[in-house]
Design an enzyme around this catalytic site. Structure first.
Site, short mmCIF file in Angstrom:
data_model
loop_
_atom_site.label_atom_id
_atom_site.label_comp_id
_atom_site.label_asym_id
_atom_site.label_seq_id
_atom_site.Cartn_x
_atom_site.Cartn_y
_atom_site.Cartn_z
N HIS A 71 51.79 51.93 36.94
CA HIS A 71 50.90 52.42 37.57
C HIS A 71 50.07 51.46 38.20
CE1 HIS A 71 46.11 53.14 36.83
NE2 HIS A 71 46.39 54.59 36.90
N ASP A 76 46.77 49.98 38.25
CA ASP A 76 46.11 49.07 38.17
C ASP A 76 46.63 48.63 36.97
OD1 ASP A 76 43.64 49.67 39.24
OD2 ASP A 76 43.53 51.67 37.14
N LYS A 77 48.19 48.60 36.63
CA LYS A 77 48.90 47.43 35.64
C LYS A 77 50.21 46.60 36.48
CE LYS A 77 46.83 48.45 31.48
NZ LYS A 77 46.90 47.25 31.19
N GLU A 127 42.48 37.32 39.51
CA GLU A 127 42.61 38.78 39.66
C GLU A 127 43.41 39.39 40.63
OE1 GLU A 127 40.69 40.73 37.81
OE2 GLU A 127 39.48 38.27 37.54
N GLU A 134 39.82 31.49 39.42
CA GLU A 134 40.07 30.30 39.70
C GLU A 134 40.75 29.45 38.66
OE1 GLU A 134 37.09 32.82 40.87
OE2 GLU A 134 37.24 32.81 38.71
N LYS A 153 51.21 58.11 33.66
CA LYS A 153 50.10 58.36 33.08
C LYS A 153 50.01 60.02 31.43
CE LYS A 153 45.86 58.13 34.42
NZ LYS A 153 44.78 58.51 35.65
N PHE A 194 54.43 64.93 42.12
CA PHE A 194 54.27 63.73 41.96
C PHE A 194 55.09 62.58 42.89
CE2 PHE A 194 51.95 60.11 38.94
CZ PHE A 194 51.67 59.29 39.94
N ASP A 199 47.63 54.92 45.23
CA ASP A 199 46.33 54.60 44.35
C ASP A 199 46.09 52.70 44.17
OD1 ASP A 199 44.09 57.03 43.58
OD2 ASP A 199 46.15 57.49 42.67
N ALA A 200 44.75 52.13 45.48
CA ALA A 200 44.97 51.04 44.71
C ALA A 200 44.65 50.56 43.05
CB ALA A 200 43.69 50.83 45.58
N ARG A 210 41.24 47.35 34.86
CA ARG A 210 40.09 48.38 34.91
C ARG A 210 40.78 49.80 33.54
NH1 ARG A 210 39.42 50.72 41.16
NH2 ARG A 210 41.74 50.48 40.79
N LYS A 211 41.93 48.95 32.72
CA LYS A 211 41.81 49.97 32.36
C LYS A 211 41.53 49.22 30.54
CE LYS A 211 43.91 53.32 33.82
NZ LYS A 211 42.98 53.01 35.00
N LYS A 269 43.75 35.90 32.34
CA LYS A 269 42.34 35.16 31.44
C LYS A 269 43.52 34.40 30.90
CE LYS A 269 38.50 38.17 31.57
NZ LYS A 269 37.53 38.90 31.35
N LYS A 328 39.16 31.92 27.64
CA LYS A 328 38.55 33.15 27.64
C LYS A 328 37.91 34.02 26.39
CE LYS A 328 38.90 31.41 31.88
NZ LYS A 328 39.52 30.16 32.15
N ASP A 357 36.28 36.83 25.84
CA ASP A 357 36.94 38.08 26.33
C ASP A 357 38.19 38.51 25.52
OD1 ASP A 357 34.42 39.00 27.43
OD2 ASP A 357 35.29 38.35 29.71
#
Length: 386
Positions: A15, A17-18, A43, A56, A166, A230, A238-239, A244-245, A265, A269, A271
């Site tokens: 995918h 994003d992955k 990123e 960074e 998906k 597909f 798709d970009a 985003r997941k 990260k 971090k 998060d």
């Protein structure tokens, strides 16, 4: 609610994003393999034959090495398509040095507080329940497993399947326990010469194997490539972007999320590291049979080591008062950022593997991967609460 349905989705390693999550985490691993104390926040953006790296860092890795790492990830996933090819895609790197203002808040001995502080403010959640042996919610666990098996078939030589896919699983619950499947949706990229009947047969076999016996829905509730085809997929279709997941990465919507992504990260971090710690503690609370389900929230201020709060919710299933559990988890584990990293051994190159098919519900590994899935605090928690 005693009777209800609940749905979770997953996405495959291919995918868009992955792809980005895995590239970003490959760079985290590269930095940590050189220096366990490296700082990384990278990123990734991916689109048609184009990848952009930004962020960074503090550590000894060149732009050329980051670009090579990105190509290796794309190759391993299996992208050799006209619109997205590991060898031909243009990759730009705009990664630069970490802000000195952020660094002084995190580094031990610097900033207003001399302890190693949290890399940012924020809230993080961990969750566990008794729906599956891994103490994960069943819908997200099955959704992940469907795509993992399809990927294994593809990597094993099934050329009709493409990298991008998906899944979505809806389960019916009675008295809070999953009892059947309402419907399953799988969309998977495929070759131009494959028929939808062929793809449906492959996917049906995988779904049937993953779900418990007798849970396979009827054909009218099993959706495979419902758009009709597909063929164009991945970043060419798709970009993609890192981070985003976040619901796929965690509990499939069955528990709260603090909003911070994990991939790209380093473990200073919170998060990432505090979300891992919260899962670890929640899983041990459930494994200790202190509750059938448990959410733990922790919060931090940038540059401050001690968590500002610890919250526990056992949804009425607790055998012990929630306040007492909150006190106990703060005693059995040091929840300062350095304490989390030390306890779970997070300063290692163990992150690329987390970036597809969920950060939780996986088996702990010998090299320290998925250490937050251990249940080695059961006895300590029971002792604190005895």
């Amino acid at each position: 609610m005693s009777s209800y349905v609940f749905t979770s989705e997953s996405v495959s390693e291919g995918h868009p994003d992955k792809v980005c999550d895995q590239v970003s985490d490959s760079i985290v691993d590269l930095f940590l393999s050189r220096n366990p104390e490296a700082r990384v926040a990278v990123e990734t953006l991916a689109t048609t034959n184009k990848v952009v790296l930004a962020g960074e860092v503090r550590g000894d890795v060149t732009h050329e090495e980051m670009i090579a790492s990105a190509r290796d990830v794309i190759k391993a996933i299996g992208y050799e398509q006209e619109g997205f090819h590991w060898q031909h895609a243009s990759i730009d790197c705009y990664v630069h040095g970490q802000s000195a203002d952020i660094a002084q808040g995190v580094d031990e001995g610097d900033g207003l507080f001399t302890e190693e502080g949290a890399g940012d403010q924020g809230i993080m959640f961990g969750y566990a329940c008794k729906e599956t042996p891994s103490l994960m919610p069943a819908p997200i666990q099955y959704a992940h497993e469907i795509l993992q098996r399809l990927a294994a078939i593809r990597h094993g030589g099934e050329t009709r399947l493409g990298p991008d896919a998906k899944s979505q699983v809806t389960l019916a619950y009675e008295n809070g326990v999953p009892v059947s499947t309402t419907n399953v949706v799988v969309s998977t990229q495929h070759s131009a010469d494959a028929t939808q009947a062929q793809i449906r047969d492959i996917v049906r076999g995988v779904v049937s194997d993953v779900l418990p016996s007798g849970w396979m829905p009827g054909d009218d509730s099993f959706y495979c490539n419902p758009t009709g085809q597909f063929i164009i997929g991945g970043p060419d279709g798709d970009a993609g972007l890192t981070g985003r997941k976040i619901i796929v990465d965690t509990y499939g919507g069955a528990a709260p999320h603090g909003g911070g992504a994990f991939s790209g990260k380093d473990p200073t971090k919170v998060d990432r590291s505090a979300a891992y710690a919260a899962r670890y503690l929640a899983k041990n609370v459930v494994a200790a049979d202190l509750a059938d389900k448990c959410t733990i929230q922790v919060s931090y201020a940038i540059g401050v080591a001690k968590p500002l709060s610890i919250f526990v919710n056992t949804y009425g299933t607790g055998k012990v008062a929630e306040g007492k559990i909150a006190d106990a988890v703060g005693k059995v584990m040091d929840l300062r950022p350095k304490g989390i990293r030390t306890h779970l051994g997070l300063n290692r190159p163990i992150y690329q593997r987390t970036a597809a098919y969920g950060h939780f519900g996986r088996d702990p590994e010998a090299d320290g991967g998925f250490a937050w899935e251990k249940t080695d605090l059961v006895d300590a928690l029971k002792a604190e609460l005895s």
